[in-house]
Design a protein around this motif. Structure first.
Motif, PDB file in Angstrom:
ATOM      1  N   ARG A  83       0.836  -1.206   0.000  1.00 13.73           N
ATOM      2  CA  ARG A  83       0.000   0.000   0.000  1.00 13.73           C
ATOM      3  C   ARG A  83       0.870   1.254   0.000  1.00 13.73           C
ATOM      4  O   ARG A  83       0.581   2.230  -0.702  1.00 13.73           O
ATOM      5  CB  ARG A  83      -0.939   0.001   1.208  1.00 13.73           C
ATOM      6  N   ALA A  84       1.938   1.241   0.788  1.00 12.61           N
ATOM      7  CA  ALA A  84       2.839   2.394   0.831  1.00 12.61           C
ATOM      8  C   ALA A  84       3.509   2.609  -0.520  1.00 12.61           C
ATOM      9  O   ALA A  84       3.665   3.741  -0.982  1.00 12.61           O
ATOM     10  CB  ALA A  84       3.889   2.188   1.921  1.00 12.61           C
ATOM     11  N   ASP A  85       3.907   1.512  -1.161  1.00 17.10           N
ATOM     12  CA  ASP A  85       4.532   1.596  -2.482  1.00 17.10           C
ATOM     13  C   ASP A  85       3.551   2.154  -3.503  1.00 17.10           C
ATOM     14  O   ASP A  85       3.906   2.989  -4.334  1.00 17.10           O
ATOM     15  CB  ASP A  85       5.023   0.208  -2.896  1.00 17.10           C
ATOM     16  N   ALA A  86       2.294   1.689  -3.436  1.00 17.25           N
ATOM     17  CA  ALA A  86       1.269   2.169  -4.363  1.00 17.25           C
ATOM     18  C   ALA A  86       0.987   3.652  -4.143  1.00 17.25           C
ATOM     19  O   ALA A  86       0.834   4.413  -5.109  1.00 17.25           O
ATOM     20  CB  ALA A  86      -0.017   1.359  -4.182  1.00 17.25           C
ATOM     21  N   ARG A  87       0.920   4.073  -2.885  1.00 16.57           N
ATOM     22  CA  ARG A  87       0.685   5.491  -2.593  1.00 16.57           C
ATOM     23  C   ARG A  87       1.797   6.365  -3.168  1.00 16.57           C
ATOM     24  O   ARG A  87       1.544   7.437  -3.718  1.00 16.57           O
ATOM     25  CB  ARG A  87       0.561   5.713  -1.084  1.00 16.57           C
ATOM     26  N   GLU A  88       3.033   5.894  -3.047  1.00 12.65           N
ATOM     27  CA  GLU A  88       4.165   6.661  -3.562  1.00 12.65           C
ATOM     28  C   GLU A  88       4.110   6.764  -5.086  1.00 12.65           C
ATOM     29  O   GLU A  88       4.333   7.837  -5.657  1.00 12.65           O
ATOM     30  CB  GLU A  88       5.476   6.007  -3.130  1.00 12.65           C
ATOM     31  N   LYS A  89       3.799   5.655  -5.756  1.00 15.09           N
ATOM     32  CA  LYS A  89       3.711   5.667  -7.217  1.00 15.09           C
ATOM     33  C   LYS A  89       2.601   6.595  -7.694  1.00 15.09           C
ATOM     34  O   LYS A  89       2.786   7.380  -8.637  1.00 15.09           O
ATOM     35  CB  LYS A  89       3.466   4.247  -7.744  1.00 15.09           C
ATOM     36  N   LEU A  90       1.439   6.521  -7.027  1.00 14.38           N
ATOM     37  CA  LEU A  90       0.316   7.363  -7.434  1.00 14.38           C
ATOM     38  C   LEU A  90       0.588   8.834  -7.146  1.00 14.38           C
ATOM     39  O   LEU A  90       0.162   9.713  -7.898  1.00 14.38           O
ATOM     40  CB  LEU A  90      -0.966   6.917  -6.731  1.00 14.38           C
ATOM     41  N   ALA A  91       1.300   9.110  -6.059  1.00 10.13           N
ATOM     42  CA  ALA A  91       1.623  10.497  -5.717  1.00 10.13           C
ATOM     43  C   ALA A  91       2.438  11.153  -6.825  1.00 10.13           C
ATOM     44  O   ALA A  91       2.242  12.328  -7.157  1.00 10.13           O
ATOM     45  CB  ALA A  91       2.376  10.556  -4.397  1.00 10.13           C
ATOM     46  N   HIS A  92       3.349  10.385  -7.433  1.00  7.36           N
ATOM     47  CA  HIS A  92       4.175  10.921  -8.513  1.00  7.36           C
ATOM     48  C   HIS A  92       3.348  11.191  -9.769  1.00  7.36           C
ATOM     49  O   HIS A  92       3.721  12.038 -10.587  1.00  7.36           O
ATOM     50  CB  HIS A  92       5.317   9.957  -8.849  1.00  7.36           C
ATOM     51  N   MET A  93       2.237  10.467  -9.922  1.00  4.78           N
ATOM     52  CA  MET A  93       1.404  10.630 -11.117  1.00  4.78           C
ATOM     53  C   MET A  93       0.305  11.667 -10.942  1.00  4.78           C
ATOM     54  O   MET A  93      -0.231  12.188 -11.924  1.00  4.78           O
ATOM     55  CB  MET A  93       0.710   9.303 -11.467  1.00  4.78           C
ATOM     56  N   THR A  94      -0.097  11.950  -9.705  1.00  2.00           N
ATOM     57  CA  THR A  94      -1.277  12.771  -9.442  1.00  2.00           C
ATOM     58  C   THR A  94      -1.052  14.231  -9.818  1.00  2.00           C
ATOM     59  O   THR A  94      -0.074  14.850  -9.409  1.00  2.00           O
ATOM     60  CB  THR A  94      -1.672  12.679  -7.954  1.00  2.00           C
ATOM     61  N   ASP A 123      -5.044   0.054 -12.094  1.00  2.00           N
ATOM     62  CA  ASP A 123      -6.168  -0.443 -11.311  1.00  2.00           C
ATOM     63  C   ASP A 123      -5.692  -1.125 -10.032  1.00  2.00           C
ATOM     64  O   ASP A 123      -6.317  -1.004  -8.974  1.00  2.00           O
ATOM     65  CB  ASP A 123      -7.004  -1.411 -12.159  1.00  2.00           C
ATOM     66  N   ALA A 124      -4.573  -1.859 -10.109  1.00  2.00           N
ATOM     67  CA  ALA A 124      -4.032  -2.507  -8.915  1.00  2.00           C
ATOM     68  C   ALA A 124      -3.545  -1.470  -7.907  1.00  2.00           C
ATOM     69  O   ALA A 124      -3.723  -1.631  -6.687  1.00  2.00           O
ATOM     70  CB  ALA A 124      -2.892  -3.441  -9.301  1.00  2.00           C
ATOM     71  N   LEU A 125      -2.935  -0.392  -8.389  1.00  2.00           N
ATOM     72  CA  LEU A 125      -2.481   0.675  -7.500  1.00  2.00           C
ATOM     73  C   LEU A 125      -3.671   1.332  -6.806  1.00  2.00           C
ATOM     74  O   LEU A 125      -3.636   1.610  -5.598  1.00  2.00           O
ATOM     75  CB  LEU A 125      -1.697   1.725  -8.286  1.00  2.00           C
ATOM     76  N   LEU A 126      -4.744   1.569  -7.563  1.00  2.00           N
ATOM     77  CA  LEU A 126      -5.936   2.189  -6.989  1.00  2.00           C
ATOM     78  C   LEU A 126      -6.567   1.300  -5.923  1.00  2.00           C
ATOM     79  O   LEU A 126      -7.001   1.773  -4.869  1.00  2.00           O
ATOM     80  CB  LEU A 126      -6.957   2.491  -8.088  1.00  2.00           C
ATOM     81  N   GLU A 127      -6.613   0.002  -6.210  1.00  2.00           N
ATOM     82  CA  GLU A 127      -7.192  -0.925  -5.234  1.00  2.00           C
ATOM     83  C   GLU A 127      -6.372  -0.943  -3.952  1.00  2.00           C
ATOM     84  O   GLU A 127      -6.923  -0.992  -2.850  1.00  2.00           O
ATOM     85  CB  GLU A 127      -7.279  -2.332  -5.819  1.00  2.00           C
ATOM     86  N   ALA A 128      -5.063  -0.885  -4.084  1.00  3.62           N
ATOM     87  CA  ALA A 128      -4.198  -0.953  -2.909  1.00  3.62           C
ATOM     88  C   ALA A 128      -4.372   0.244  -1.984  1.00  3.62           C
ATOM     89  O   ALA A 128      -4.220   0.115  -0.767  1.00  3.62           O
ATOM     90  CB  ALA A 128      -2.739  -1.062  -3.343  1.00  3.62           C
ATOM     91  N   VAL A 129      -4.705   1.403  -2.544  1.00  2.00           N
ATOM     92  CA  VAL A 129      -4.823   2.605  -1.722  1.00  2.00           C
ATOM     93  C   VAL A 129      -6.261   2.979  -1.410  1.00  2.00           C
ATOM     94  O   VAL A 129      -6.502   3.944  -0.679  1.00  2.00           O
ATOM     95  CB  VAL A 129      -4.127   3.811  -2.396  1.00  2.00           C
ATOM     96  N   SER A 130      -7.222   2.233  -1.941  1.00  2.00           N
ATOM     97  CA  SER A 130      -8.625   2.557  -1.693  1.00  2.00           C
ATOM     98  C   SER A 130      -8.965   2.391  -0.221  1.00  2.00           C
ATOM     99  O   SER A 130      -8.610   1.383   0.396  1.00  2.00           O
ATOM    100  CB  SER A 130      -9.542   1.661  -2.533  1.00  2.00           C
TER     101      SER A 130
END
Length: 321
Positions: A83-94, A123-130
């Protein structure tokens, strides 16, 4: 899994299609296998037979039959580390976020959804941080090899009006592309019907009189020694691979698009990656001002724009056609 299981639909899966639910929670189950289970009545919702298109509701019970392979199991919940990894990846894209909407500037090469051999996707990144009880949902798609704007919904209500806006084509879209050669005329409209054809696994959108209506507007913004052009594209309709197919049909395929342009989609000195980017979206919102979105170029397209000294802040004006 030796016998059937009965799985209760969670709040974040409320409103999801049954086939999509299986794809999310049992990703190794193929489409054909699921269809066979549905035909035989092995999959049931609240005790009754169900169609793939059935919308699930929170609290309903889904009968999940024994899987074709013992190693197929429900997808485990994301660990705190993932989840932490997904949050970091999404933060760079947001590039934009509010209580209803999360907008990403998707990297080139990152798939939007998974498949049999694709585990790294948006979609997997979104699910991990939902958060518990509310799934962040995709509301439209862009190709894996296309970069740029991707809109997601943080609430079920937002998913409803966003999905409808994309379905009704009330979202204004602008893509940027590098194409080989120079389109003639320098701006115009491509109105060519498209239909999918070809052998399984290698299907392409082709011009066919009996195909679906497909319209794309284009305008040339700048030219590099007559070998390549910076083109702004506006899809009026939203067919699969529409912009890619249309630009190839007029003899100026998108650079890096071997599927539609073949050897003609190459420019010496440039990487053989897709040069197609979702630059702008204007998204209508119920009772509020439209959401005006714009993504900066990145990756290989940014490098190409700098190489050719193209204007990275260009503001195309669309003439009436």
């Amino acid at each position: 899994m030796s016998g059937p299981r009965f799985v209760v639909v969670r709040a974040d899966d409320d409103g999801m299609r049954l086939d999509r639910w299986f794809k999310t929670h049992y990703p190794q189950l193929t489409h054909g296998q699921l269809q066979k289970m549905l035909r035989k009545g092995q999959v049931r919702v609240e005790g009754g037979r169900a169609q793939a298109s059935r919308r699930l509701e929170k609290g309903e019970s889904v009968r999940v039959p024994p899987m074709p392979s013992a190693d197929i199991a429900p997808k485990p919940a994301a660990s705190s580390e993932s989840r932490a990894d997904a949050r970091e990846k999404l933060a760079h894209m947001t590039i934009y976020e509010d209580k209803e909407v999360l907008v990403l500037n998707k990297p080139f090469g990152l798939a939007v959804q998974g498949g049999a051999k694709t585990t790294d996707h948006v979609d997997a990144l979104l699910e991990a941080v939902s958060p518990d009880g509310e799934r962040i949902r995709l509301v439209h798609r862009i190709d894996k090899d296309t970069g740029g704007l991707l809109v997601t919904a943080k609430t079920r209500q937002a998913a409803g009006w966003l999905t409808e806006a994309f379905r009704q084509r009330t979202v204004e879209k602008e893509y940027w592309a590098l194409v080989t050669g120079v389109p003639e005329p320098l701006f115009g409209r491509i109105d060519v019907k498209l239909a999918k054809s070809g052998p399984a696994g290698r299907e392409k959108m082709r011009a066919e009189e009996g195909g679906q209506k497909a319209i794309s507007d284009y305008q040339v913004i700048d030219v590099a020694a007559q070998k390549a052009s910076f083109v702004a594209l506006r899809p009026v309709t939203g067919r699969t691979h529409q912009l890619r197919a249309h630009m190839a049909l007029i003899g100026t395929p998108i650079v890096g698009d071997g599927k539609y342009g073949g050897a003609e989609a190459k420019v010496e000195g440039l990487p053989g990656k897709m040069h197609l980017f979702c630059r702008k979206l204007i998204v209508p919102r119920p009772g509020r001002k439209p959401l005006m979105l714009e993504a900066p170029l990145h990756g290989h397209m940014k490098d190409t724009w700098r190489l050719f000294a193209f204007e990275e802040r260009a503001e195309p004006e669309w003439p009436e056609l």
